[in-house]
Structures are given as structure tokens and as C-alpha cells.
Design a protein around this motif. Structure first.
Motif, PDB file in Angstrom:
ATOM      1  N   ARG A   1       3.505  -6.461  23.867  1.00 20.56           N
ATOM      2  CA  ARG A   1       4.244  -5.700  23.903  1.00 20.56           C
ATOM      3  C   ARG A   1       6.235  -5.846  22.955  1.00 20.56           C
ATOM      4  NH1 ARG A   1       2.547  -1.609  24.996  1.00 20.56           N
ATOM      5  NH2 ARG A   1       4.654  -0.715  25.233  1.00 20.56           N
ATOM      6  N   ARG A   2       6.231  -7.172  22.917  1.00 21.19           N
ATOM      7  CA  ARG A   2       7.210  -7.220  21.752  1.00 21.19           C
ATOM      8  C   ARG A   2       6.538  -6.769  20.741  1.00 21.19           C
ATOM      9  NH1 ARG A   2       8.498 -11.201  26.267  1.00 21.19           N
ATOM     10  NH2 ARG A   2      10.002 -11.399  26.786  1.00 21.19           N
ATOM     11  N   TYR A   3       5.587  -7.185  20.599  1.00 24.56           N
ATOM     12  CA  TYR A   3       4.913  -7.187  18.962  1.00 24.56           C
ATOM     13  C   TYR A   3       4.579  -5.611  18.884  1.00 24.56           C
ATOM     14  CZ  TYR A   3       1.699  -8.099  15.542  1.00 24.56           C
ATOM     15  OH  TYR A   3       0.699  -7.967  14.094  1.00 24.56           O
ATOM     16  N   LEU A   4       4.108  -4.483  20.161  1.00 24.18           N
ATOM     17  CA  LEU A   4       4.346  -3.439  19.723  1.00 24.18           C
ATOM     18  C   LEU A   4       6.206  -3.001  19.031  1.00 24.18           C
ATOM     19  CD1 LEU A   4       1.640  -2.951  22.734  1.00 24.18           C
ATOM     20  CD2 LEU A   4       1.463  -2.203  20.041  1.00 24.18           C
ATOM     21  N   THR A   5       6.743  -3.478  20.112  1.00 27.69           N
ATOM     22  CA  THR A   5       7.786  -2.983  19.716  1.00 27.69           C
ATOM     23  C   THR A   5       8.314  -3.442  18.526  1.00 27.69           C
ATOM     24  OG1 THR A   5       8.572  -3.046  22.280  1.00 27.69           O
ATOM     25  CG2 THR A   5      10.420  -2.516  20.176  1.00 27.69           C
ATOM     26  N   LEU A   6       8.217  -3.738  17.703  1.00 24.59           N
ATOM     27  CA  LEU A   6       8.662  -4.388  16.416  1.00 24.59           C
ATOM     28  C   LEU A   6       8.068  -3.843  15.507  1.00 24.59           C
ATOM     29  CD1 LEU A   6      10.443  -6.409  14.308  1.00 24.59           C
ATOM     30  CD2 LEU A   6       7.973  -7.779  14.208  1.00 24.59           C
ATOM     31  N   LEU A   7       6.805  -3.258  16.173  1.00 23.79           N
ATOM     32  CA  LEU A   7       6.048  -2.712  14.937  1.00 23.79           C
ATOM     33  C   LEU A   7       6.392  -0.903  14.823  1.00 23.79           C
ATOM     34  CD1 LEU A   7       2.292  -3.501  15.855  1.00 23.79           C
ATOM     35  CD2 LEU A   7       3.148  -4.137  13.734  1.00 23.79           C
ATOM     36  N   LYS A   8       7.326  -0.545  15.412  1.00 19.74           N
ATOM     37  CA  LYS A   8       7.573   0.707  15.235  1.00 19.74           C
ATOM     38  C   LYS A   8       8.594   0.423  13.977  1.00 19.74           C
ATOM     39  CE  LYS A   8       7.364   2.238  19.808  1.00 19.74           C
ATOM     40  NZ  LYS A   8       8.081   3.831  20.838  1.00 19.74           N
ATOM     41  N   GLN A   9       8.860  -0.800  14.046  1.00 17.71           N
ATOM     42  CA  GLN A   9      10.476  -0.522  13.144  1.00 17.71           C
ATOM     43  C   GLN A   9       9.871  -1.334  11.303  1.00 17.71           C
ATOM     44  OE1 GLN A   9      13.293   0.570  14.154  1.00 17.71           O
ATOM     45  NE2 GLN A   9      12.215   0.125  16.084  1.00 17.71           N
ATOM     46  N   GLU A  10       9.202  -2.711  11.252  1.00 17.13           N
ATOM     47  CA  GLU A  10       7.976  -2.883  10.400  1.00 17.13           C
ATOM     48  C   GLU A  10       7.468  -3.907  10.557  1.00 17.13           C
ATOM     49  OE1 GLU A  10      10.112  -7.501  10.080  1.00 17.13           O
ATOM     50  OE2 GLU A  10      11.938  -5.550  10.307  1.00 17.13           O
ATOM     51  N   GLY A  11       6.220  -4.423   9.238  1.00 18.21           N
ATOM     52  CA  GLY A  11       4.758  -5.308   9.742  1.00 18.21           C
ATOM     53  C   GLY A  11       3.709  -3.911   9.994  1.00 18.21           C
ATOM     54  N   MET A  12       3.550  -2.735  10.627  1.00 22.49           N
ATOM     55  CA  MET A  12       2.051  -1.946  10.509  1.00 22.49           C
ATOM     56  C   MET A  12       1.837  -2.623   9.181  1.00 22.49           C
ATOM     57  SD  MET A  12       1.407  -0.345  12.865  1.00 22.49           S
ATOM     58  CE  MET A  12      -0.501   0.186  13.534  1.00 22.49           C
ATOM     59  N   LEU A  13       0.030  -2.930   9.727  1.00 20.43           N
ATOM     60  CA  LEU A  13      -0.658  -2.993   8.508  1.00 20.43           C
ATOM     61  C   LEU A  13      -1.823  -2.197   8.937  1.00 20.43           C
ATOM     62  CD1 LEU A  13      -1.294  -7.116   9.693  1.00 20.43           C
ATOM     63  CD2 LEU A  13      -0.046  -6.634   7.801  1.00 20.43           C
ATOM     64  N   PHE A  14      -2.384  -0.829   7.539  1.00 19.12           N
ATOM     65  CA  PHE A  14      -2.865  -0.599   7.740  1.00 19.12           C
ATOM     66  C   PHE A  14      -4.363  -1.209   6.218  1.00 19.12           C
ATOM     67  CE2 PHE A  14       0.265   1.883   8.293  1.00 19.12           C
ATOM     68  CZ  PHE A  14      -0.047   2.656   9.485  1.00 19.12           C
ATOM     69  N   LYS A  15      -5.300  -0.431   6.063  1.00 22.25           N
ATOM     70  CA  LYS A  15      -6.106  -0.634   5.539  1.00 22.25           C
ATOM     71  C   LYS A  15      -6.167   0.489   3.994  1.00 22.25           C
ATOM     72  CE  LYS A  15      -9.527  -2.002   9.357  1.00 22.25           C
ATOM     73  NZ  LYS A  15     -11.057  -0.775   9.681  1.00 22.25           N
ATOM     74  N   THR A  16      -6.991   0.194   2.908  1.00 26.41           N
ATOM     75  CA  THR A  16      -6.939   1.051   1.656  1.00 26.41           C
ATOM     76  C   THR A  16      -8.421   2.064   1.644  1.00 26.41           C
ATOM     77  OG1 THR A  16      -5.602  -0.310   0.505  1.00 26.41           O
ATOM     78  CG2 THR A  16      -7.331   1.311  -0.830  1.00 26.41           C
ATOM     79  N   LEU A  17      -7.862   3.380   1.105  1.00 26.52           N
ATOM     80  CA  LEU A  17      -9.067   4.079   1.897  1.00 26.52           C
ATOM     81  C   LEU A  17      -9.754   4.260   0.061  1.00 26.52           C
ATOM     82  CD1 LEU A  17      -7.814   4.826   4.217  1.00 26.52           C
ATOM     83  CD2 LEU A  17      -8.706   6.656   4.236  1.00 26.52           C
ATOM     84  N   SER A  18     -10.698   3.413   0.103  1.00 21.55           N
ATOM     85  CA  SER A  18     -11.900   3.395  -1.291  1.00 21.55           C
ATOM     86  C   SER A  18     -12.901   3.622  -1.083  1.00 21.55           C
ATOM     87  CB  SER A  18     -11.529   1.815  -1.190  1.00 21.55           C
ATOM     88  OG  SER A  18     -10.343   1.335  -1.769  1.00 21.55           O
ATOM     89  N   ILE A  19     -13.321   3.782  -3.018  1.00 20.76           N
ATOM     90  CA  ILE A  19     -14.794   4.656  -2.623  1.00 20.76           C
ATOM     91  C   ILE A  19     -15.406   3.331  -4.090  1.00 20.76           C
ATOM     92  CG2 ILE A  19     -16.284   6.252  -4.222  1.00 20.76           C
ATOM     93  CD1 ILE A  19     -14.200   8.706  -2.958  1.00 20.76           C
ATOM     94  N   ARG A  20     -15.870   2.832  -3.753  1.00 22.87           N
ATOM     95  CA  ARG A  20     -16.964   2.062  -4.565  1.00 22.87           C
ATOM     96  C   ARG A  20     -15.484   0.709  -5.321  1.00 22.87           C
ATOM     97  NH1 ARG A  20     -19.938   5.942  -5.921  1.00 22.87           N
ATOM     98  NH2 ARG A  20     -18.704   7.034  -7.124  1.00 22.87           N
ATOM     99  N   ASP A  21     -14.888   0.304  -4.180  1.00 23.84           N
ATOM    100  CA  ASP A  21     -13.848  -1.050  -4.613  1.00 23.84           C
ATOM    101  C   ASP A  21     -12.378  -0.054  -4.955  1.00 23.84           C
ATOM    102  OD1 ASP A  21     -14.920  -2.342  -3.144  1.00 23.84           O
ATOM    103  OD2 ASP A  21     -16.301  -2.469  -4.874  1.00 23.84           O
ATOM    104  N   LYS A  22     -13.145   0.845  -5.243  1.00 22.54           N
ATOM    105  CA  LYS A  22     -11.490   2.281  -6.458  1.00 22.54           C
ATOM    106  C   LYS A  22     -10.118   2.739  -5.222  1.00 22.54           C
ATOM    107  CE  LYS A  22     -10.455   5.073  -9.973  1.00 22.54           C
ATOM    108  NZ  LYS A  22     -11.063   6.332 -10.920  1.00 22.54           N
ATOM    109  N   PRO A  23      -9.359   2.191  -4.644  1.00 23.86           N
ATOM    110  CA  PRO A  23      -9.010   3.154  -4.178  1.00 23.86           C
ATOM    111  C   PRO A  23      -8.423   4.392  -4.228  1.00 23.86           C
ATOM    112  CG  PRO A  23      -7.598   0.991  -4.983  1.00 23.86           C
ATOM    113  CD  PRO A  23      -8.538   1.495  -5.764  1.00 23.86           C
TER     114      PRO A  23
END
Length: 796
Positions: free
Chosen positions: A345-367
Motif C-alpha cells: 500500500r505504501r508502494y502504491l502511494t509512492l508510485l503516484k509520485q514517482e517510480g512507475m514502470l511502463f513497457k515500450t510499444l514496439s514493432i519488430r524491436d523498433k519503438p
């Protein structure tokens, strides 16, 4: 209390009258059911005969659609009428053999006396309105379970009705014949109860509606508390009471609740089969049933190999206690705890401010859309906005972005094709082909965005086990106002996406704690398992919880009541997650802390359940009396516990348990096989209970070798419960009962560690009438605390 011969005559005449009324109504209903069935079948066969299909223009299409809808509504009403008549017919058929089981004569204060006959279903004369039988769930019927003759009252929607019970009578009616009856001053006569409990075990759980005790009736009819916790001794009827409670809720709230709105989390599929006939016997459809394991497997999908909780149990029971074992068991306890829940729960609170991770959307390894751009977008929203709402806004933005990029991609492909002199297609053909290529390239990205898979929930979870600085920071910081128990009702601001804390979302502040000493080993094991595509059972709930908080959670708002059996084996974390899944539901929890075989990964007490399930309307009821086993078996098993929850024995006598020593494993198998043959010759159902699945397989093979070819090996894949001779590990026998239990090896090598005390207790409490414990070297040290007067020692 003896009954006068004239009363026998009167009661037999009344039974005959009731049987006649049932027969008369059955005869009429059979004709109605037959006619309505024919109407339904004919309607289905000739559905299109009365419909003119015309789609020549828009008006004709509308008229055709209206005609189809009207005909479908007619067909639906006919099918509803048929189902109602058919269900009524089945209920009446259930009354034929034993229409009622009790009677109370009640004189309302200032009114006349009324004889109230209590049965599984109600029966009313359709012409005169006379009530021949009251449904056991009716308010007035509750007095049969709660009061001896004397002052009594029952609740109605307009308030209590007070008066006096002048007679309380019980009946044993079999095949329409009055076999026994007696008047009693007890809530339920011990003679009837003793007779019922003395019967052999069946392959299906029986309804206890004829023998409900006062304390059980309180549980069944409680509806003023959203959370009901039942701590019951082994054999106290917890599960039976819960099923009668479901039947009662369906009866009382039949206009707003159906079996589709009630869900049972059961221990395993075998148990689902065992209880499958109780509600139908009471005239109700079975509720929805699942296991928490099945839910997790459905949520995680096929990409993960999810560990089964029984695999984890095998590891705890059968593995050597080395460094890896200690790290794993410590991880099980920590990840199940409110400390870890609070950390996330503390982690989720922190993620509102910083540290969120996302995946790159790519086609054939090209972003196409880099992860950095997604991070920038995410933190461009108003800081107090909830993660879930931000992700949803990003989904809509991403779909628009991908649509634009797909169009640009198609144009680029078209230009390339147009500039290639070897491509001989026409301009329309080239445009169509370019769009197809763009669609093929972008469809996976569109689906990824639509399913919210651009958020890297797995990366976020792994970071908890790789970033020691993050963990120390989360442990050191006070949680923000937003950190709270998931599933609390959202405020108006939250539903609008403002991120304002929901009502009651401050409970995580109560959950602190520190890391276990084995943390490094826990991290190492967790990461290695996840890299292999394996999801340890203790990680499954925290992971899907974190994923749901990030990507959004499917909530089952249609569920009105959730029952959890073997509640002591669920972790605090699991309760928090279950509450989030069913925000509109009430809860009935059925547990026995004496049978808490999950060790520290399960509940140690019920004190924090109210907070985890998000409500103040909680009630705890304790059932101390065990009705399953004989007094001798209950006294023996109580002594096994040492310090545990109190247990009382119902006064039903039987043989003393036997503790039998064998010289070696071969002699033990010989003795068990001979014992099983003897017990089966008496008609008893026999369970040979073993420490683990591996020992069960060995015991089964040994019995087969010695001629016990009718024995059945039960594994965690078994879905159908059978009687006869069964061989199974103790943890699969929870909730089941057998005429005789043979504990295959009750020695110190199997039941020597303190965590195995409750496992041995669970094994012994499955027995109704006979309990035999075998061992080869030294008996379990827990047997040392049992007085010699409570069992017999024998040599094999």
C-alpha cells in the motif's frame, strides 16, 4: 416423555390428511408441468412461424426486429412459468416421504393457540389457505430451534410476537410412515440427534435442518451483521450451518437475491462435490462455488505456472530444514502478512509520485511509443489522481495515438509500394494492401493498450525484491492519506478520478513491521522463480493485487454474499484482496484455528478480519460442541491440542481410540490392511490418512499389494468424493468425515514438529466412530500429553 395412544391416533390421521393434500397438489401440478413443457417445446419449434421477416427497407427492419423481440418475450415468459411449476413439483415430491419433522403449539399473548408443523418446505391448501406445514426458515418456525416449552417469541417485520409454547414435539417419519415421536423440553431432543449422529458416513454431506441446535440457529438467521465469523470446533457443523444459512438468506431475500448472487470459496473441488446435494435437498439451487486457487489461475492466465497450495504444503511437510527451506517458509509467512500488505500500500502511494514502470510499444524491436514517453504522460496528470484512473486515461490516449500512427504507417507503406516499379497493383489495391499491413503490425499494440498491458506490473513487483533502498524507504516513511485497504467504497471524488482517498482508506497506517532476517534468501528465491515463469503461491495474491491496483480490477458487484470455508487457512493479504473483489457483498467466514495447518501463512486469530474486510458490522460466534465424533474421540483429540480453542463433546459414546505399534514398515502395512478389511466387513467407510501425497501413494501401493484392490487413492486432482476405503493426505481430508480413520504413520518422524500438531489433530477429528493410529519407531511427541485412560495401546 411418553405420549398417549390417542395422540398417536391423532397424529397418524393428520399425517394421512397431509399426504392426501400433497398427492392432490402433485396430481394437479403434474398436468400443469406437462402442459407447460409442451407449450415451451412447441414455442421453440415454431418460433419463426409467427414472424414475417422483411428487411427491404429501414421501417420493415424495425418492424421485424420488434416482432422477434415480442415473440422472444412470449417464449421467455412461457419458460419461466414452466420452470416455476417444475420447481414447485420437485419441492412437493421432497415432502412425500417425510413432510415434517417438528411441531410447536404456540399461544400468542392475548390470542388463540396454533399448532405449527415445521418441515423442509411449506404446504398450503390452495383453496382454503390453511397452512399444513411451515417452512423451517419462516420466522415462527425459529421457535422450534430456540425455545423449550414456556415463554417464547419470534421476530416479524413489524416487531416481536410474544407468547408461550405449550407443546414441543419431534417426529421421525420415513416413507410416509410415522415411526417415532416424542415431546421434549430440550431445544432439539438428544435422542433424535444421537440417532442421526450414530449413522454411517455418506458420500455426500447431509442437511442438518431437522437437528439444528440453538447456537447454530443463531448463525443461520443472523442478518444484522455484514461480516459473520464462525469459529467452530471440528465437527461442530460449521459448513452444514453455512449451507442452511444460504438457504435461509435465499428464502428471506428471495425477491432480491438468488443463488447466482452467492459465492462459496471452498478448500478444493472434492469438497465441492461432497456438499453438492445439501441445497437441492432444501429446495434451492446450488450457489456458485470456486476455490481461491482456481480464481488465481484464471486471473494470472496461462503464461504463468502457478504453484498449487498443496504443492507448497508438501514442501513444508516433506523437505529437509535447510537454508533454502527456511527462506521459503519465512517468505510464505511474510508475504501473507499485514506487514507486506502495508508495504505494498505504501508502494502504491509512492508510485503516484514517482517510480512507475511502463513497457515500450514496439514493432519488430523498433519503438513506436517509448516507455519514457508513457512515464512522462503518467506523471503529467494531477498528482492526487488515482493510478487506476490515470491508466484508463492513458489507455484512451494510447488508442488515439496508435490510430494516428497506424494511418501514418499505412501511408508510408503505400508510398514505398508506389515507388517500387516491380509492384504492379492498381492504386486502390495498393491502398488496401498498405492498410492491411498496417493493421497486422499495429493490432498487437492496440490489444496491448486496450488490455492495459503497457503498465509493467511484473517489473514493479520484482523491484520490491531487487531495490533494497526502496524497501528501506517504504518501511521508514509514514504512509500517505491515500494508503488504505483496497475495496473501500469510493467517494464521489474518487469515482470522478480525482484520486481523493476513499472513505475508510487509512487502515494501512496500522500495518507496520520490518523485514524478516531471511530477506536476502526470500528475494533470491522469488526472483529465480519468476524468471522461470513460475508463480509461487505466496506471491500470487500480492502480485495480482498490485497488478489490479495498477491496471484496474474487475469487481464482482453483483455478488451479495460470499462464504469462505476453512477461513483459518487464508492469509490476511488474501482477505484484503477478496474484499476488493466483492465490494457489495456480506461475508460469512467458517474456520477452526485448531486446524490451521498453513502455519504462519494462515490466520493466527480473527482480530484483524474486520479491518481487512472493510467494515465495523462484524460479529464473531463460537461453536464449542463437536457433534461428529464420539465422546471418546473428542476427549482424545482435545488432549492432542495442548493449548488450543476449547472443544466440548456431545454425549455419544463409542470405542476408545487405539494406538498401535508395528515392528517395521512391512508389519505396519500388513496390520493396516487387516484393519481396513475388518472395518469394511462391518460396513464402515474408512479413510487411511497420510502425512503427504508421497506417503499416500506408498500406502495405497502397499494396500493394493495386500489385496485391498477396492481402495481409492485421492489426490488434489480428484473431483468426486466416494465412500468405501480411501487413501489421502490429511490436508485433503479437511471438512470430510468417515466412519473410521486409520492414521497410517503417527510416529515422531511424521508428526514431530510443532507445526504438525494441528495436522495430526485434523487427521484424528475426521473420525465419526473409530480412530486407529499406527506407528513404527516412536509415537508422535504430541501423544505424550494424552492421558493413558483416553486410548488403548496395542501391538500389531
Amino acid at each position: 416423555m411418553s405420549i398417549e395412544p390417542k395422540d398417536w391416533t391423532i397424529e397418524r390421521e393428520r399425517l394421512k390428511e397431509v399426504a392426501g393434500q400433497i398427492g392432490k397438489q402433485l396430481e394437479g401440478l403434474e398436468d400443469i408441468v406437462r402442459d407447460r413443457r409442451e407449450t415451451v417445446v412447441s414455442g421453440r419449434r415454431n418460433f419463426w412461424d409467427d414472424i414475417t421477416v422483411n428487411v427491404e427497407n429501414e421501417d420493415e427492419e424495425i418492424e421485424t426486429a420488434a416482432s422477434i423481440t415480442q415473440q422472444a418475450n412470449v417464449q421467455r415468459q412461457q419458460e419461466i412459468a414452466y420452470r416455476h411449476a417444475f420447481q414447485t413439483l420437485r419441492r412437493l415430491e421432497k415432502l412425500q416421504g417425510s413432510p415434517y419433522f417438528g411441531r410447536i403449539d404456540f399461544t400468542e399473548r392475548g390470542g388463540a393457540s396454533e399448532a405449527v408443523y415445521v418441515g423442509i418446505q411449506s404446504l398450503t391448501d390452495e383453496e382454503s389457505g390453511e397452512i399444513y406445514i411451515y417452512d423451517w426458515r419462516a420466522p415462527i418456525s425459529g421457535m422450534f430451534y430456540d425455545y423449550p416449552p414456556g415463554p417464547a417469541e419470534y421476530e416479524t417485520p413489524v416487531g416481536p410476537v410474544q407468547g408461550e409454547l405449550t407443546l414441543k414435539r419431534q417426529y421421525v417419519i420415513r416413507h410416509g410412515e410415522l415411526r417415532q415421536m416424542f415431546d421434549t423440553g430440550l431445544p432439539i431432543g438428544d435422542d433424535v440427534l444421537r440417532e442421526m449422529l450414530g449413522q454411517s458416513a455418506d458420500d455426500k454431506m447431509k442437511s442438518i435442518v431437522t437437528t439444528i441446535q440453538k447456537e447454530q440457529n443463531e448463525i443461520i438467521r443472523t442478518d444484522r451483521h455484514r461480516i459473520l465469523i464462525v469459529q467452530g470446533a471440528a465437527g461442530s457443523g460449521k459448513t452444514s450451518v453455512a449451507l442452511q444459512r444460504v438457504a435461509y438468506l435465499l428464502y428471506k431475500y428471495r425477491n432480491v437475491m438468488s443463488s447466482e448472487n452467492i459465492l462459496l470459496f471452498s478448500p478444493n473441488r472434492l469438497f465441492n462435490d461432497y456438499i453438492s446435494t445439501v441445497l437441492p435437498e432444501l429446495g434451492e439451487a446450488n450457489m456458485r462455488q470456486t476455490t481461491f486457487q482456481d480464481y488465481l489461475a484464471y486471473t494470472l492466465g496461462f503464461e504463468w505456472k502457478l504453484e498449487n497450495p498443496y504443492e507448497r504444503m508438501e514442501l513444508v511437510l516433506g523437505s529437509e530444514e535447510n537454508e533454502v527451506w527456511r527462506a521459503r517458509t519465512a517468505g510464505m509467512a511474510y508475504k501473507a502478512s499485514t506487514d507486506f500488505f502495508g508495504l505494498i500500500r505504501r508502494y502504491l502511494t509512492l508510485l503516484k509520485q514517482e517510480g512507475m514502470l511502463f513497457k515500450t510499444l514496439s514493432i519488430r524491436d523498433k519503438p513506436v511509443i517509448p516507455a519514457e514517453r508513457l512515464v512522462e504522460r503518467f506523471y503529467g496528470f494531477e498528482p492526487r489522481m488515482s493510478i487506476e484512473y490515470r491508466i484508463e486515461k492513458m489507455r484512451r490516449w494510447l488508442l488515439d495515438e496508435l490510430e494516428e500512427k497506424e494511418e501514418a504507417y499505412a501511408k508510408a507503406v503505400y508510398r514505398k509500394m508506389y515507388a517500387n516499379p516491380r509492384y504492379l497493383g492498381t492504386e486502390p489495391e495498393m491502398k488496401a494492401e498498405s492498410r492491411r499491413k498496417a493493421r497486422r503490425a499495429f493490432t498487437p499494440l492496440v490489444e496491448m493498450a486496450d488490455r492495459l498491458e503497457f503498465a509493467d506490473a511484473l517489473g514493479l513487483y520484482k523491484r520490491l525484491f531487487t531495490d533494497r533502498g526502496l524497501i528501506q524507504r517504504l518501511l521508514a516513511e509514514e504512509p500517505g492519506a491515500e494508503a488504505g485497504v483496497a475495496g473501500a467504497p469510493a467517494s464521489a471524488g474518487e469515482s470522478a478520478g480525482s484520486g481523493a482517498p476513499a472513505e475508510g482508506e487509512r487502515e494501512a497506517a496500522k500495518f507496520g513491521g520490518s523485514l524478516p532476517p531471511e530477506w536476502e534468501g526470500i528475494c533470491r528465491y522469488t526472483l529465480e522463480a519468476l524468471e522461470r515463469g513460475e508463480m509461487p503461491y505466496e506471491d500470487a495474491t500480492p502480485y495480482v493485487y498490485l497488478q489490479a491496483e495498477v491496471e484496474g480490477m474487475q469487481k464482482y458487484r453483483e455478488m451479495r454474499h460470499v462464504l469462505i470455508d476453512e477461513a483459518q487457512d487464508y492469509s490476511p493479504f488474501q482477505y484484503a484482496y477478496i474484499r476488493a473483489l466483492f465490494p457489495k457483498a456480506g461475508f460469512t467466514l467458517l474456520g477452526d484455528l485448531n486446524q490451521g495447518i498453513q502455519g504462519e501463512a494462515g490466520l493466527q486469530g480473527y482480530e484483524g478480519i474486520r479491518e481487512l474486510l472493510g467494515g465495523d458490522e462484524a460479529k464473531t460466534v463460537r461453536l464449542f460442541k463437536s457433534y461428529r465424533s464420539t465422546r471418546q474421540i473428542v476427549d482424545f483429540t482435545k488432549a492432542l491440542l495442548g493449548e488450543g480453542q476449547p472443544v466440548e463433546a456431545f454425549s455419544r459414546d463409542g470405542e476408545l481410540p487405539r494406538l498401535i505399534r508395528a515392528q517395521d514398515e512391512s508389519a505396519l502395512a500388513d496390520a493396516v490392511a487387516a484393519d481396513v478389511r475388518s472395518l469394511r466387513a462391518e460396513g464402515a467407510s474408512v479413510a487411511v490418512l497420510c502425512h503427504t501425497a508421497e506417503e499416500s501413494e506408498q500406502a495405497f501401493a502397499a494396500l493394493q499389494k495386500r489385496g485391498e484392490t477396492d481402495a481409492v487413492l485421492i489426490t488434489r486432482e480428484t473431483e468426486t468424493f466416494v465412500t468405501g476405503t480411501v487413501v489421502l493426505p490429511v490436508y485433503l481430508a479437511k471438512g470430510l468425515e468417515f466412519d473410521a480413520v486409520v492414521v497410517y504413520e503417527a510416529g515422531s518422524l511424521r508428526y514431530g514438529r510443532e507445526r504438525e500438531r494441528k495436522l495430526l489433530y485434523t487427521a484424528c477429528t475426521r473420525a465419526l466412530h473409530r480412530l486407529h493410529l499406527y506407528y513404527t519407531a516412536e509415537p508422535s511427541p504430541f501423544l505424550a500429553g494424552v492421558p493413558e485412560s483416553l486410548f488403548e495401546r496395542q501391538e500389531a
